[in-house]
Design an enzyme around this catalytic site. Structure first.
Site, PDB file in Angstrom:
ATOM      1  N   TRP A 281     -35.083  12.957   9.668  1.00  0.00           N
ATOM      2  CA  TRP A 281     -34.968  14.311   9.339  1.00  0.00           C
ATOM      3  C   TRP A 281     -33.813  14.806  11.080  1.00  0.00           C
ATOM      4  O   TRP A 281     -33.403  16.199  11.027  1.00  0.00           O
ATOM      5  CB  TRP A 281     -36.128  15.805   9.234  1.00  0.00           C
ATOM      6  N   ASP A 282     -33.719  13.594  11.828  1.00  0.00           N
ATOM      7  CA  ASP A 282     -32.975  13.921  13.155  1.00  0.00           C
ATOM      8  C   ASP A 282     -33.851  15.178  13.898  1.00  0.00           C
ATOM      9  O   ASP A 282     -33.379  16.039  14.171  1.00  0.00           O
ATOM     10  CB  ASP A 282     -31.447  14.350  12.408  1.00  0.00           C
ATOM     11  N   TYR A 283     -34.849  14.746  13.837  1.00  0.00           N
ATOM     12  CA  TYR A 283     -36.311  16.132  14.476  1.00  0.00           C
ATOM     13  C   TYR A 283     -36.216  15.287  16.249  1.00  0.00           C
ATOM     14  O   TYR A 283     -37.133  15.015  15.951  1.00  0.00           O
ATOM     15  CB  TYR A 283     -36.795  15.891  13.572  1.00  0.00           C
TER      16      TYR A 283
END
Length: 573
Positions: A281-283
């Site tokens: 999630w590009d976290y």
């Protein structure tokens, strides 16, 4: 990502945005500006950094620097990396150093967020094109320069794939740097090694790799690295491995999406805590780790784009209030193996919602997409993600008031749409796009990717507000003490606290610098800036007078004007 100094304190130094804490607490002992007189605060000077540039391709430059006050000078950077020394009372330029970066390379984040300082009188700075500089703080003359693109496990195949945006971390005689790596081009994006250099010569001392012996890139530390000089430890926040939204080629364990404690002299890893497993999630851990002391314990607060804050023991990395592994939705993408569980802190509560409550105007439009709450994996069907890829907690980070034991944190609450596109359909989908999606090829995987934040026809977010908040966490109990709305749409930029009981923050796209009462969250002052402040303010006392300064560079030219001014505020004489 704000200016950081990690050396022994001296009487004529005010640590920018952190008070006197090299661990990133962003608390100032200044008490001249108070909740009672802040209403009289006025702009007293501004300085044009001359760094606003719009290339033909790629993003325009963005002013995000947090100034540094040391030895009677104020040091700032332009978005192009030009370092300037200013008179703290007037904003008049004393000297400048220009790294002369190539301006049309198509950088992802075209910015420079500040400099660091060494007790010998050196300014340490990086440029967007990945060079590390030592500069004489008295004259502005370059002492040495190091090319940070050399010696990587995986080097950049395109010039703009590997950047430097955050200030270096200086601890003792070691200067520590991470990197900003483009996320989604391919599996083999540049590797995210963290490196330590000799502050006197620029010689490489050590390298630490978050994904050793791998063909996978990323997991880089692009946010601010903080440190504990007494223990000789640096605390490194890492991002996701490449690419962000498909992990079928990166199933081995690694130190992506983690806070990692490294021995500053050697780079030896002491401990690692992962905030998201097998990130899809590009976290990133985009928020700088914040060192604090509460309940008699030395701790580190780690903010995640998920909206979680993990409070950890500073020496061991163990959670103070506990962490629970909870089952999460699973991926249906070809070749993907999403993590069956994700870590959730028992305290404090998440600062961003994990379930989507849609505005009526968006319900029909979004009903066809996967929507199973936080950690719903990307899919061919399309997935609603909350918080979106900006976060949650972002690089603006947090502040800590040691007297009240309050951790102050801004957060975003926006949703994004993420869609996986089969390789054979990727070009056609990109050519047919009518929504302004952001596309990335994710070369080396079965899928390309498209994403965007979700707004309705009137350009309002599709989820119910507030869309940004400012919150206070009591670190003694882990409880949420207060939470108030913060501005409009996205907020990027962090807070500072002062011993007089004030919290200052810009961050919001509505273009105001605000002051809040730290104890209650009550807004008690605001002032309109020339452009919104996607930066963290700082405060200093010079010749007996307290100033608050902030970079007003704008967020996004589609919504607000861009600028190149640093603005200083003070009380009337």
């Amino acid at each position: 990502m704000v200016t950081l100094f990690l050396l022994a304190l001296a009487a004529d130094i005010t640590w920018p945005a952190y008070g006197n804490d090299p661990g990133g607490a962003r608390h100032s002992t200044a008490v001249q500006i108070t909740p009672q007189n802040v209403i009289n605060l006025k702009a007293v000077w501004n300085y044009h950094t001359k760094g606003l540039y719009k290339p033909e391709k790629g993003r325009p430059s963005a002013l995000e620097t947090t100034p540094l006050y040391v030895q009677g000078k104020l040091f700032v950077t332009s978005a192009l990396g030009r370092v300037a020394a200013l008179d703290p009372s007037t904003g008049k330029e004393i000297w400048s150093f220009d790294p002369e970066v190539p301006k049309d390379a198509g950088y992802g984040d075209f910015t420079n967020r500040g400099v660091a300082w060494h007790l010998s009188g050196k300014i340490l700075a990086v440029s967007i094109d990945a060079r590390l500089f030592s500069i004489d703080s008295h004259t502005g003359k370059k002492i040495w320069e190091t090319d940070l693109r050399q010696g990587l496990r995986i080097g950049p195949s395109h010039f703009s794939d590997y950047e430097q945006t955050s200030p270096p971390c200086v601890i003792g005689d070691v200067v520590v740097v991470g990197s900003a790596v483009a996320d989604n081009g391919s599996v083999g994006m540049p590797s995210g090694e963290v490196r330590g250099f000799d502050v006197r010569t620029g010689k490489l001392l050590w390298t630490w790799d978050p994904i050793p012996n791998s063909k996978i890139g990323g997991a880089n530390a692009w946010s601010v690295i903080t440190a504990d000089p007494k223990r000789g430890i640096v605390y490194v926040p890492t991002g996701s491995a490449s690419p962000d939204y498909y992990g079928g080629m990166r199933k081995e364990k690694n130190h992506a999406n983690s806070v990692v404690a490294l021995e500053a002299k050697t780079g030896r890893m002491l401990w690692s805590f992962q905030t998201v497993h097998h990130d899809l999630w590009d976290y990133d851990v985009a928020s700088p780790p914040l060192l604090y002391r509460s309940n008699g314990k030395d701790a580190v607060a780690v903010g995640s784009k998920t909206g979680h804050i993990f409070l950890l023991d500073r020496t061991s990395g163990k959670p103070i209030f506990g962490v629970e592994e909870r089952p999460v939705p699973q991926s249906d993408a070809e070749g993907e193996s999403s993590s069956p569980t994700q870590p959730f802190p028992l305290k404090p509560p998440s600062l961003s919602p994990h379930k989507i409550e849609l505005e009526p105007s968006c319900v029909e439009m979004l009903s066809k997409y996967r929507n199973e709450g936080v950690f719903t994996p990307p899919s061919e069907q399309g997935t609603l993600v909350i918080p979106g890829n900006i976060g949650g907690l972002h690089w603006g980070g947090m502040a800590f008031d040691p007297k009240q034991h309050l951790l102050i944190a801004p957060a975003n609450h926006l949703i994004a749409l993420v869609q996986l596109i089969r390789r054979e359909n990727y070009s056609a989908a990109r050519n047919a796009d009518k929504f302004g999606m952001e596309f990335a090829p994710q070369t080396g995987t079965p899928y390309g990717m498209a994403r965007r934040f979700l707004l309705d026809e009137s350009l309002q977010p599709c989820n119910k507000g507030p869309h940004g908040t400012l919150s206070a966490i009591d670190t003694r109990t882990g409880d949420l003490k207060w939470q108030v709305p913060l501005g409009t749409l996205i907020n990027l930029g962090g807070p500072i606290t002062t011993a007089s009981g004030l919290t200052f923050i810009g961050a919001s796209m509505d273009g105001y610098l605000r002051a809040y009462e730290t104890a209650t969250g009550k807004e008690i002052w605001r002032s309109k800036l020339p452009a919104s402040a996607k930066a963290t303010p700082m405060t200093y006392v010079h010749q007996g007078k307290q100033y608050v300064v902030i970079s007003a560079g704008g967020h996004d030219e589609r919504f607000d004007p861009l600028g190149d001014e640093i603005v200083a505020f003070a009380l009337p004489d």
